[in-house]
Motif scaffolding. Structure first.
Motif, mmCIF file in Angstrom:
data_model
loop_
_atom_site.group_PDB
_atom_site.id
_atom_site.type_symbol
_atom_site.label_atom_id
_atom_site.label_comp_id
_atom_site.label_asym_id
_atom_site.label_seq_id
_atom_site.Cartn_x
_atom_site.Cartn_y
_atom_site.Cartn_z
ATOM 1 N N GLU A 83 0.830 -1.210 0.000
ATOM 2 C CA GLU A 83 0.000 0.000 0.000
ATOM 3 C C GLU A 83 0.864 1.259 0.000
ATOM 4 O O GLU A 83 0.579 2.228 -0.725
ATOM 5 C CB GLU A 83 -0.936 0.000 1.214
ATOM 6 N N ASP A 84 1.936 1.250 0.825
ATOM 7 C CA ASP A 84 2.829 2.415 0.893
ATOM 8 C C ASP A 84 3.495 2.667 -0.455
ATOM 9 O O ASP A 84 3.609 3.810 -0.910
ATOM 10 C CB ASP A 84 3.908 2.199 1.965
ATOM 11 N N ILE A 85 3.942 1.584 -1.094
ATOM 12 C CA ILE A 85 4.623 1.727 -2.381
ATOM 13 C C ILE A 85 3.651 2.208 -3.446
ATOM 14 O O ILE A 85 3.958 3.126 -4.220
ATOM 15 C CB ILE A 85 5.256 0.380 -2.796
ATOM 16 N N ALA A 86 2.467 1.613 -3.491
ATOM 17 C CA ALA A 86 1.465 2.003 -4.486
ATOM 18 C C ALA A 86 1.069 3.468 -4.305
ATOM 19 O O ALA A 86 0.934 4.217 -5.284
ATOM 20 C CB ALA A 86 0.241 1.106 -4.371
ATOM 21 N N ARG A 87 0.921 3.880 -3.040
ATOM 22 C CA ARG A 87 0.534 5.264 -2.759
ATOM 23 C C ARG A 87 1.603 6.245 -3.240
ATOM 24 O O ARG A 87 1.301 7.261 -3.888
ATOM 25 C CB ARG A 87 0.297 5.427 -1.261
ATOM 26 N N ALA A 88 2.872 5.920 -2.940
ATOM 27 C CA ALA A 88 3.963 6.825 -3.319
ATOM 28 C C ALA A 88 4.127 6.907 -4.831
ATOM 29 O O ALA A 88 4.325 7.996 -5.392
ATOM 30 C CB ALA A 88 5.265 6.358 -2.666
ATOM 31 N N LEU A 89 4.036 5.790 -5.499
ATOM 32 C CA LEU A 89 4.192 5.785 -6.956
ATOM 33 C C LEU A 89 3.045 6.544 -7.630
ATOM 34 O O LEU A 89 3.259 7.310 -8.568
ATOM 35 C CB LEU A 89 4.263 4.347 -7.476
ATOM 36 N N THR A 90 1.838 6.318 -7.133
ATOM 37 C CA THR A 90 0.678 7.012 -7.705
ATOM 38 C C THR A 90 0.778 8.521 -7.477
ATOM 39 O O THR A 90 0.488 9.323 -8.371
ATOM 40 C CB THR A 90 -0.620 6.471 -7.074
ATOM 41 N N LEU A 91 1.207 8.896 -6.265
ATOM 42 C CA LEU A 91 1.357 10.307 -5.928
ATOM 43 C C LEU A 91 2.324 11.015 -6.863
ATOM 44 O O LEU A 91 2.146 12.188 -7.208
ATOM 45 C CB LEU A 91 1.821 10.448 -4.474
ATOM 46 N N HIS A 92 3.349 10.262 -7.312
ATOM 47 C CA HIS A 92 4.364 10.850 -8.202
ATOM 48 C C HIS A 92 4.143 10.441 -9.653
ATOM 49 O O HIS A 92 5.069 10.465 -10.465
ATOM 50 C CB HIS A 92 5.761 10.451 -7.714
ATOM 51 N N GLU A 93 2.914 10.077 -9.945
ATOM 52 C CA GLU A 93 2.463 9.836 -11.313
ATOM 53 C C GLU A 93 3.264 8.746 -12.038
ATOM 54 O O GLU A 93 3.587 8.862 -13.216
ATOM 55 C CB GLU A 93 2.487 11.140 -12.127
ATOM 56 N N VAL A 94 3.568 7.677 -11.312
ATOM 57 C CA VAL A 94 4.200 6.501 -11.909
ATOM 58 C C VAL A 94 3.110 5.462 -12.149
ATOM 59 O O VAL A 94 2.445 5.023 -11.203
ATOM 60 C CB VAL A 94 5.299 5.904 -11.005
ATOM 61 N N GLU A 95 2.919 5.093 -13.398
ATOM 62 C CA GLU A 95 1.877 4.123 -13.739
ATOM 63 C C GLU A 95 2.246 2.734 -13.208
ATOM 64 O O GLU A 95 3.383 2.275 -13.352
ATOM 65 C CB GLU A 95 1.701 4.056 -15.262
ATOM 66 N N ILE A 96 1.261 2.069 -12.596
ATOM 67 C CA ILE A 96 1.470 0.722 -12.047
ATOM 68 C C ILE A 96 0.622 -0.271 -12.834
ATOM 69 O O ILE A 96 -0.606 -0.161 -12.865
ATOM 70 C CB ILE A 96 1.086 0.663 -10.553
ATOM 71 N N SER A 97 1.283 -1.237 -13.464
ATOM 72 C CA SER A 97 0.556 -2.290 -14.188
ATOM 73 C C SER A 97 0.113 -3.396 -13.240
ATOM 74 O O SER A 97 -0.962 -3.975 -13.390
ATOM 75 C CB SER A 97 1.437 -2.882 -15.295
ATOM 76 N N ALA A 98 0.978 -3.695 -12.254
ATOM 77 C CA ALA A 98 0.663 -4.729 -11.265
ATOM 78 C C ALA A 98 1.581 -4.556 -10.069
ATOM 79 O O ALA A 98 2.703 -4.051 -10.204
ATOM 80 C CB ALA A 98 0.833 -6.121 -11.854
ATOM 81 N N ILE A 99 1.091 -4.954 -8.895
ATOM 82 C CA ILE A 99 1.912 -4.913 -7.686
ATOM 83 C C ILE A 99 1.433 -6.019 -6.765
ATOM 84 O O ILE A 99 0.229 -6.280 -6.659
ATOM 85 C CB ILE A 99 1.838 -3.530 -6.987
ATOM 86 N N GLY A 100 2.377 -6.702 -6.111
ATOM 87 C CA GLY A 100 1.985 -7.776 -5.211
ATOM 88 C C GLY A 100 3.163 -8.315 -4.431
ATOM 89 O O GLY A 100 4.321 -8.141 -4.823
ATOM 90 N N LYS A 101 2.859 -8.970 -3.309
ATOM 91 C CA LYS A 101 3.892 -9.574 -2.472
ATOM 92 C C LYS A 101 4.095 -11.024 -2.889
ATOM 93 O O LYS A 101 3.126 -11.765 -3.101
ATOM 94 C CB LYS A 101 3.483 -9.500 -1.005
ATOM 95 N N LYS A 102 5.343 -11.438 -2.993
ATOM 96 C CA LYS A 102 5.675 -12.789 -3.436
ATOM 97 C C LYS A 102 6.813 -13.345 -2.597
ATOM 98 O O LYS A 102 7.347 -12.665 -1.719
ATOM 99 C CB LYS A 102 6.084 -12.788 -4.922
ATOM 100 N N ALA A 103 7.197 -14.594 -2.885
ATOM 101 C CA ALA A 103 8.353 -15.212 -2.233
ATOM 102 C C ALA A 103 9.163 -15.940 -3.283
ATOM 103 O O ALA A 103 8.621 -16.416 -4.282
ATOM 104 C CB ALA A 103 7.912 -16.187 -1.143
ATOM 105 N N GLU A 104 10.470 -16.039 -3.073
ATOM 106 C CA GLU A 104 11.334 -16.716 -4.030
ATOM 107 C C GLU A 104 10.988 -18.195 -4.100
ATOM 108 O O GLU A 104 10.758 -18.841 -3.089
ATOM 109 C CB GLU A 104 12.809 -16.547 -3.644
ATOM 110 N N SER A 105 10.955 -18.722 -5.298
ATOM 111 C CA SER A 105 10.666 -20.136 -5.517
ATOM 112 C C SER A 105 11.965 -20.891 -5.769
ATOM 113 O O SER A 105 13.048 -20.306 -5.820
ATOM 114 C CB SER A 105 9.751 -20.287 -6.740
ATOM 115 N N LEU A 106 11.840 -22.211 -5.930
ATOM 116 C CA LEU A 106 12.999 -23.005 -6.301
ATOM 117 C C LEU A 106 13.573 -22.511 -7.625
ATOM 118 O O LEU A 106 14.780 -22.496 -7.823
ATOM 119 C CB LEU A 106 12.616 -24.482 -6.416
ATOM 120 N N GLU A 107 12.690 -22.085 -8.538
ATOM 121 C CA GLU A 107 13.162 -21.570 -9.821
ATOM 122 C C GLU A 107 14.050 -20.339 -9.636
ATOM 123 O O GLU A 107 15.107 -20.230 -10.251
ATOM 124 C CB GLU A 107 11.973 -21.218 -10.706
#
Length: 307
Positions: free
Chosen positions: A269-293
């Motif tokens: 939420e903090d990242i999305a808010r800051a990017l939007t505030l500074h007019e950076v377009e967001i295509s997707a955002i989400g929390k993930k974890a490293e996989s075996l790949e």
């Protein structure tokens, strides 16, 4: 014994070319060991030496607590294997091929042939000549032959070759059952990470003939790094906002459209808010974890850079 199979500085040189070098493998009794590596990394070479088809140029192999020598044959009764592609008497039926193997191994348990044919869903094709089998059916017949005599150790080189996704899933379930219910130790090689990730207890990663890492899947799970991934058409501006406005320094620009942030103190939420505030377009955002790949690619890419 601590390990059912272990190698010490295993090396193979053919015609002056070093195929594998200083490979150390440790396989515990009763586990599924995933031997991972890109095509040509040296997996088959190692497996040929483990099954005594090829002799090491240097190094040693220990099976069932005993050192493997060029004349070690007694261990064959305790091992089942598929190396590269299984070969059969094509004019004989699947059932006849299995009976020949059973007789050769001296394994006379009533119903053993019929049981493995059923396990691999080959009962209906049991009396057909193998020359009429598809590639996937031959692969399943090879696995049936490998497990026919209830080995203590299964050595399987790319066992899912020629199988569709449904067939792969059935094999994964079979391997897990053989391990948990029959106590069979399995070492299987693959370049398909998802296949290994779903069933392996331990993995060994080989690249360019050298072992990069040997690690349990539990250790990978425990050390998995959570991160936030942002997809944006303007990574340069997004990186500026992350560094200058949010004071973040633990992030990585993956490519021209994706950024990965590893700072656990920040929220999506903090990242999305800051990017939007500074007019950076967001295509997707989400929390993930490293996989075996992710882990595999990190190791093999590091190996490629050091070569």
């Amino acid at each position: 014994m601590p390990y059912i199979l272990q190698t010490d500085h295993l090396t193979k040189v053919i015609d002056g070319k070093e195929l594998v070098k200083d490979v150390n493998i440790h396989v515990k009794k009763g586990e599924i060991y995933g031997f991972l590596g890109p095509n040509g990394a040296g997996k088959t070479t190692v497996m040929k030496m483990i099954t005594n088809l090829w002799k090491p140029t240097e190094g040693t192999i220990e099976l069932f607590g005993k050192k493997l020598t060029p004349v070690s044959y007694e261990f064959l009764r305790r091992t089942g294997s598929i190396i590269e592609f299984p070969v059969f008497y094509e004019h004989l039926s699947g059932k006849e091929n299995l009976r020949l193997h059973r007789d050769y191994m001296g394994y006379y348990h009533p119903g053993s042939v019929e049981n493995v044919l059923a396990m691999l869903e080959l009962s209906e094709a049991a009396d057909q000549p193998v020359k009429k089998y598809s590639l996937g059916m031959k692969q399943r017949l090879g696995i049936a032959r490998a497990i026919l005599c209830r080995p203590e150790l299964l050595v399987l080189d790319e066992p899912t070759n020629g199988l569709d996704p449904a067939g792969m899933k059935k094999l994964r379930d079979l391997f897990r059952m053989l391990c948990t219910e029959y106590g069979i130790t399995i070492i299987l090689s693959s370049h398909i990470l998802s296949e290994v990730e779903s069933i392996a207890d331990t993995i060994g990663i080989i690249d360019h003939g050298s072992m990069k890492k040997e690690i349990s899947m539990q250790e990978i799970a425990e050390m998995n790094t959570a991160y936030i991934e942002v997809a944006t058409p303007d990574t340069k501006k997004a990186a500026y906002v992350l560094a200058d406005k949010l004071a973040l320094d633990n992030f990585k620009i993956l490519d021209e459209h994706n950024i990965r942030i590893y700072d656990s103190r920040i929220t999506t939420e903090d990242i999305a808010r800051a990017l939007t505030l500074h007019e950076v377009e967001i295509s997707a955002i989400g929390k993930k974890a490293e996989s075996l790949e992710d882990y595999f690619l990190k190791l093999t890419e590091e190996g490629s850079r050091s070569c």
